[in-house]
Design a protein around this motif. Structure first.
Motif, PDB file in Angstrom:
ATOM      1  N   CYS A  10       0.862  -1.171   0.000  1.00 39.69           N
ATOM      2  CA  CYS A  10       0.000   0.000   0.000  1.00 39.69           C
ATOM      3  C   CYS A  10       0.904   1.227   0.000  1.00 39.69           C
ATOM      4  O   CYS A  10       1.817   1.327   0.823  1.00 39.69           O
ATOM      5  CB  CYS A  10      -0.897  -0.017   1.229  1.00 39.69           C
ATOM      6  N   LYS A  12       0.946   5.428   0.162  1.00 39.39           N
ATOM      7  CA  LYS A  12       0.216   6.667   0.426  1.00 39.39           C
ATOM      8  C   LYS A  12       1.139   7.839   0.106  1.00 39.39           C
ATOM      9  O   LYS A  12       2.207   7.980   0.703  1.00 39.39           O
ATOM     10  CB  LYS A  12      -0.222   6.753   1.885  1.00 39.39           C
ATOM     11  N   GLU A  41      -3.416  10.561  -1.719  1.00 34.40           N
ATOM     12  CA  GLU A  41      -3.920   9.441  -2.516  1.00 34.40           C
ATOM     13  C   GLU A  41      -3.228   8.150  -2.099  1.00 34.40           C
ATOM     14  O   GLU A  41      -2.061   8.153  -1.698  1.00 34.40           O
ATOM     15  CB  GLU A  41      -3.711   9.682  -4.010  1.00 34.40           C
ATOM     16  N   VAL A  42      -3.964   7.048  -2.206  1.00 36.18           N
ATOM     17  CA  VAL A  42      -3.463   5.735  -1.806  1.00 36.18           C
ATOM     18  C   VAL A  42      -3.583   4.789  -2.990  1.00 36.18           C
ATOM     19  O   VAL A  42      -4.588   4.793  -3.701  1.00 36.18           O
ATOM     20  CB  VAL A  42      -4.270   5.190  -0.602  1.00 36.18           C
ATOM     21  N   LEU A  44      -3.059   0.635  -3.911  1.00 37.14           N
ATOM     22  CA  LEU A  44      -2.792  -0.745  -3.498  1.00 37.14           C
ATOM     23  C   LEU A  44      -2.201  -1.459  -4.706  1.00 37.14           C
ATOM     24  O   LEU A  44      -2.772  -1.414  -5.788  1.00 37.14           O
ATOM     25  CB  LEU A  44      -4.073  -1.441  -3.050  1.00 37.14           C
ATOM     26  N   ALA A  60       6.523   9.296   0.223  1.00 40.31           N
ATOM     27  CA  ALA A  60       5.378   8.405   0.383  1.00 40.31           C
ATOM     28  C   ALA A  60       5.617   7.451   1.548  1.00 40.31           C
ATOM     29  O   ALA A  60       6.760   7.167   1.898  1.00 40.31           O
ATOM     30  CB  ALA A  60       5.144   7.601  -0.895  1.00 40.31           C
ATOM     31  N   GLU A  61       4.511   6.979   2.121  1.00 38.66           N
ATOM     32  CA  GLU A  61       4.547   5.862   3.064  1.00 38.66           C
ATOM     33  C   GLU A  61       4.285   4.599   2.260  1.00 38.66           C
ATOM     34  O   GLU A  61       3.378   4.577   1.429  1.00 38.66           O
ATOM     35  CB  GLU A  61       3.458   5.987   4.128  1.00 38.66           C
ATOM     36  N   TRP A  63       3.509   0.667   2.859  1.00 40.15           N
ATOM     37  CA  TRP A  63       3.158  -0.372   3.838  1.00 40.15           C
ATOM     38  C   TRP A  63       3.262  -1.737   3.184  1.00 40.15           C
ATOM     39  O   TRP A  63       2.699  -1.975   2.116  1.00 40.15           O
ATOM     40  CB  TRP A  63       1.734  -0.146   4.349  1.00 40.15           C
ATOM     41  N   CYS A  68       6.326  -0.548   7.736  1.00 38.10           N
ATOM     42  CA  CYS A  68       6.173   0.696   6.983  1.00 38.10           C
ATOM     43  C   CYS A  68       7.541   1.291   6.662  1.00 38.10           C
ATOM     44  O   CYS A  68       8.420   1.356   7.516  1.00 38.10           O
ATOM     45  CB  CYS A  68       5.349   1.694   7.789  1.00 38.10           C
TER      46      CYS A  68
END
Length: 77
Positions: A10, A12, A41-42, A44, A60-61, A63, A68
């Protein structure tokens, strides 16, 4: 690899213009897909038989099942 065993991540975006690039599997690694994300915005993503790596440019993060990570940021000690 079974469909339900394929890894997902994921992403973000923490700023506008974050790029996510999917890279192909095989003898020659090439870009096959690019997405642009704006702040908040995310996306997947799934690793598949065709996608072996992803490159993320910008803040960005990210995951994963391993935890993370942060892209585009200097590490602080």
């Amino acid at each position: 690899m079974e469909h339900n065993e394929q890894a997902y991540i994921c992403i973000k975006a923490l700023e506008n213009g974050v790029s996510v690039m999917g890279m192909t599997r095989g003898r020659d690694t090439r870009f096959h897909h690019t997405e642009k994300l704006d702040a908040g915005e995310v996306l997947l993503c799934q690793f598949t038989d065709n996608t072996s790596a992803m490159k993320i440019r910008g803040k960005a993060e990210v995951w994963t099942r391993h935890g993370c990570l942060h892209s585009g940021m200097e590490e602080t000690k």
